[in-house]
Design a protein around this motif. Structure first.
Motif, short mmCIF file in Angstrom:
data_model
loop_
_atom_site.label_atom_id
_atom_site.label_comp_id
_atom_site.label_asym_id
_atom_site.label_seq_id
_atom_site.Cartn_x
_atom_site.Cartn_y
_atom_site.Cartn_z
N ALA A 160 2.91 -20.10 -9.73
CA ALA A 160 3.47 -21.32 -9.14
C ALA A 160 2.51 -21.82 -8.08
O ALA A 160 1.90 -21.03 -7.36
CB ALA A 160 4.83 -21.03 -8.52
N ILE A 161 2.36 -23.14 -7.98
CA ILE A 161 1.47 -23.73 -6.98
C ILE A 161 2.19 -24.89 -6.32
O ILE A 161 3.18 -25.39 -6.84
CB ILE A 161 0.14 -24.22 -7.59
N GLY A 162 1.67 -25.29 -5.17
CA GLY A 162 2.25 -26.44 -4.49
C GLY A 162 3.20 -26.01 -3.39
O GLY A 162 3.32 -24.83 -3.04
N SER A 163 3.93 -26.99 -2.84
CA SER A 163 4.76 -26.67 -1.67
C SER A 163 5.97 -25.84 -2.09
O SER A 163 6.57 -26.07 -3.15
CB SER A 163 5.20 -27.95 -0.98
N ARG A 164 6.33 -24.89 -1.25
CA ARG A 164 7.45 -23.98 -1.48
C ARG A 164 7.29 -23.18 -2.77
O ARG A 164 8.26 -22.73 -3.36
CB ARG A 164 8.79 -24.73 -1.47
N SER A 165 6.04 -23.00 -3.19
CA SER A 165 5.83 -22.27 -4.43
C SER A 165 6.06 -20.78 -4.22
O SER A 165 6.29 -20.05 -5.19
CB SER A 165 4.41 -22.48 -4.94
N GLN A 166 6.03 -20.32 -2.96
CA GLN A 166 6.22 -18.88 -2.73
C GLN A 166 7.58 -18.43 -3.23
O GLN A 166 7.71 -17.34 -3.79
CB GLN A 166 6.06 -18.57 -1.23
N ALA A 167 8.58 -19.29 -3.05
CA ALA A 167 9.93 -18.93 -3.52
C ALA A 167 9.92 -18.74 -5.04
O ALA A 167 10.49 -17.78 -5.57
CB ALA A 167 10.91 -20.02 -3.13
N ALA A 168 9.24 -19.64 -5.72
CA ALA A 168 9.15 -19.52 -7.18
C ALA A 168 8.37 -18.29 -7.57
O ALA A 168 8.73 -17.56 -8.50
CB ALA A 168 8.51 -20.77 -7.78
N LYS A 169 7.30 -18.02 -6.83
CA LYS A 169 6.47 -16.85 -7.15
C LYS A 169 7.28 -15.57 -6.99
O LYS A 169 7.16 -14.64 -7.79
CB LYS A 169 5.24 -16.79 -6.23
#
Lengths: 275, 223
Positions: A160-169
């Motif tokens: 996942a990339i972009g803003s708030r991608s850490q949650a998706a990761k």
């Protein structure tokens, strides 16, 4: 403090051996709205969050079809992404014109990476401010790559990339071991769930996200809003008040989905979700 | 001292005939499947017909190597169009593209005699006929290739297309129904195969209508 002295030019090294302009370009990717990708042995799913400048405007296109067997999702400067998509399309067309066969994904990403690298070594250029998730199918199977403004590329099972991608990761890290053998529909569901993680409280509707699929026997295409909305409804996720058609009534009656819960029942509570 | 002449030619003629007929809501494009060189047959099963877009089909006779190169060019350009416009090319748009592509090689032409057939944006049949360098015209029917001198007079007699110079502007498409047009095509090719040595073996008929594209075959004389 030192950053300001060595960050004017992309061709200036810092004393610590860094190229700040390139790192700033990667920062631009982090500011863009989220894009995610995940793959199984036979399918790859790309998803992105649609961000519109205002209520009056339409949202930017972030997923592009490059060829029947390759598609790309971008995050960052979408204009740069558009230009790179055009380059990729051209390369695919020229390759299949010459060789009468589809361009292998691995070769395309290398060409893309080399193109990005050039911009990190010319004083009159700037790096591309866009990260690309390249999803493609070729003879060696299903692939998902991430191309960075630095000219690096990596292959991923899910990313996942972009803003708030850490949650998706975080979500993907929990689930990725199941992806290789997952069915196409489960993969799409996982993609939608991953996008939901990045929304962090916003209601998940098909107007907010875009999903695209490519796989064996399935050329790259973007799923239409109605299909996506149906899948969202099937998760019993709250908040599809605005659904324009019959999907509105299905919320409570859709069958329960045990599979996404197999991580742990508590798993759903990890990422902050407004229910 | 006489001027030096080339002892080889970059061109060859692989023979064969192509026909297209436009109807009110369909278009029939047909070509034989014989590929020859000189007095020899190279193969009896070569398709001269190529689908360029959803509602646009081209048949070409002449030098098949040039035909193949031309088809590939148009297919690649069509892909680019689809990426840029998010839709398929219409038949009239493809007709103009083909003309430009041919004229691009005005001084080393594609040895390709083309008929383009399909449905226009309103679903009406249209046929475009070309020369080797891209001069083209929208017509109600057309024939190209080695058998065209035998086929065209017969089509003129049967389809009686009004002159495009008359006023008021009259429709060039035939009032015949699809089945009648196909029958006419079969008759025309059977006749051409009798006298044209380069036409024969098998007839490939492609029909474009609102339901899509359909293909039919008919045996022709093998001699």
């Amino acid at each position: 403090m030192f950053r300001n002295q060595y960050d004017t030019d992309v061709t200036t090294w810092s004393p610590a051996g860094r190229l700040f302009q390139v790192e700033y370009a990667m920062e631009a990717v982090k500011q863009g709205s989220a894009a995610i990708g995940l793959r199984s042995k036979t399918h790859i799913v790309l998803g992105c969050v649609n961000k519109a400048n205002s209520e009056l405007s339409s949202h930017q296109k972030k997923i592009f079809k490059v060829d029947d067997h390759i598609g790309v999702a971008i995050a960052g400067l979408t204009a740069d992404g558009r230009v790179l998509s055009r380059y990729m399309r051209n390369e695919c067309i020229n390759y299949s014109f010459t060789y009468e066969s589809p361009l292998p994904v691995g070769r395309l990403v290398v060409q893309l990476a080399d193109k990005a690298q050039v911009c990190t070594q010319r004083s009159w250029k700037r790096p591309y401010g866009v990260g690309l998730l390249v999803a493609g199918l070729d003879e060696s199977g299903a692939h998902l790559y991430y191309n960075c403004p630095s000219g690096n590329y990596f292959e991923y099972q899910a990313f996942a990339i972009g803003s708030r991608s850490q949650a998706a990761k975080t979500y993907l890290e929990r689930k990725f071991e199941n992806f290789t053998d997952a069915s196409r529909d489960d993969l799409v569901k996982d993609a939608i769930m991953a996008i939901r993680e990045t929304l962090q409280g916003e209601t998940l509707k098909s107007s907010v996200c875009t999903i695209a699929v490519v796989g064996v026997g399935e050329p790259f295409h973007i799923l239409d809003q109605a299909t996506v909305q149906q899948m969202i409804d099937a998760f019993e996720i709250v908040g599809e008040q605005e659904a324009p058609d019959a999907a509105a009534g299905q919320e409570a009656s859709a069958e329960p989905e045990p599979e996404p819960e197999q991580g742990a029942a508590a798993g759903e509570g990890v990422a902050p979700m407004d229910i | 001292m006489t001027k030096q002449q080339a002892n080889w030619s970059p061109y060859d003629n692989n023979g064969g005939s192509c026909v297209a007929i436009a109807g009110a809501d369909y278009c029939v494009i047909a070509a034989d499947t014989r590929m020859s060189t000189g007095y020899n047959i190279l193969t009896r099963e070569y398709s001269k017909i190529c689908k360029l877009a959803d509602k646009c089909v081209m048949a070409s006779s002449g030098f098949q190597a040039d035909v193949k190169a031309l088809q590939k060019q148009l297919a690649a350009r069509h892909l680019i169009y689809q990426h840029q416009h998010n839709k398929q090319m219409s038949c009239p748009a493809m007709a103009q593209l083909l003309s430009n592509t041919l004229y691009y090689k005005r001084f080393f032409p594609y040895y390709s005699f083309n008929v383009l057939g399909g449905l226009d944006n309103e679903g009406k049949g249209c046929v475009f006929t070309y020369d080797a360098v891209g001069s083209y015209e929208k017509v109600g029917y057309s024939s190209q290739g080695s058998g065209s001198t035998l086929i065209t007079p017969f089509l003129d007699n049967q389809l009686k297309s009004p002159s495009p110079l008359l006023l008021p502007v009259q429709d060039a498409v035939t009032p015949l129904v699809e089945a009648e047009a196909i029958d006419l095509i079969k008759t025309v090719f059977a006749s051409a195969s009798e006298r044209d040595i380069y036409t024969g073996d098998k007839l490939e008929i492609v029909v474009v209508n609102a339901d899509g594209i359909r293909r039919e075959y008919m045996e022709l004389r093998k001699d």
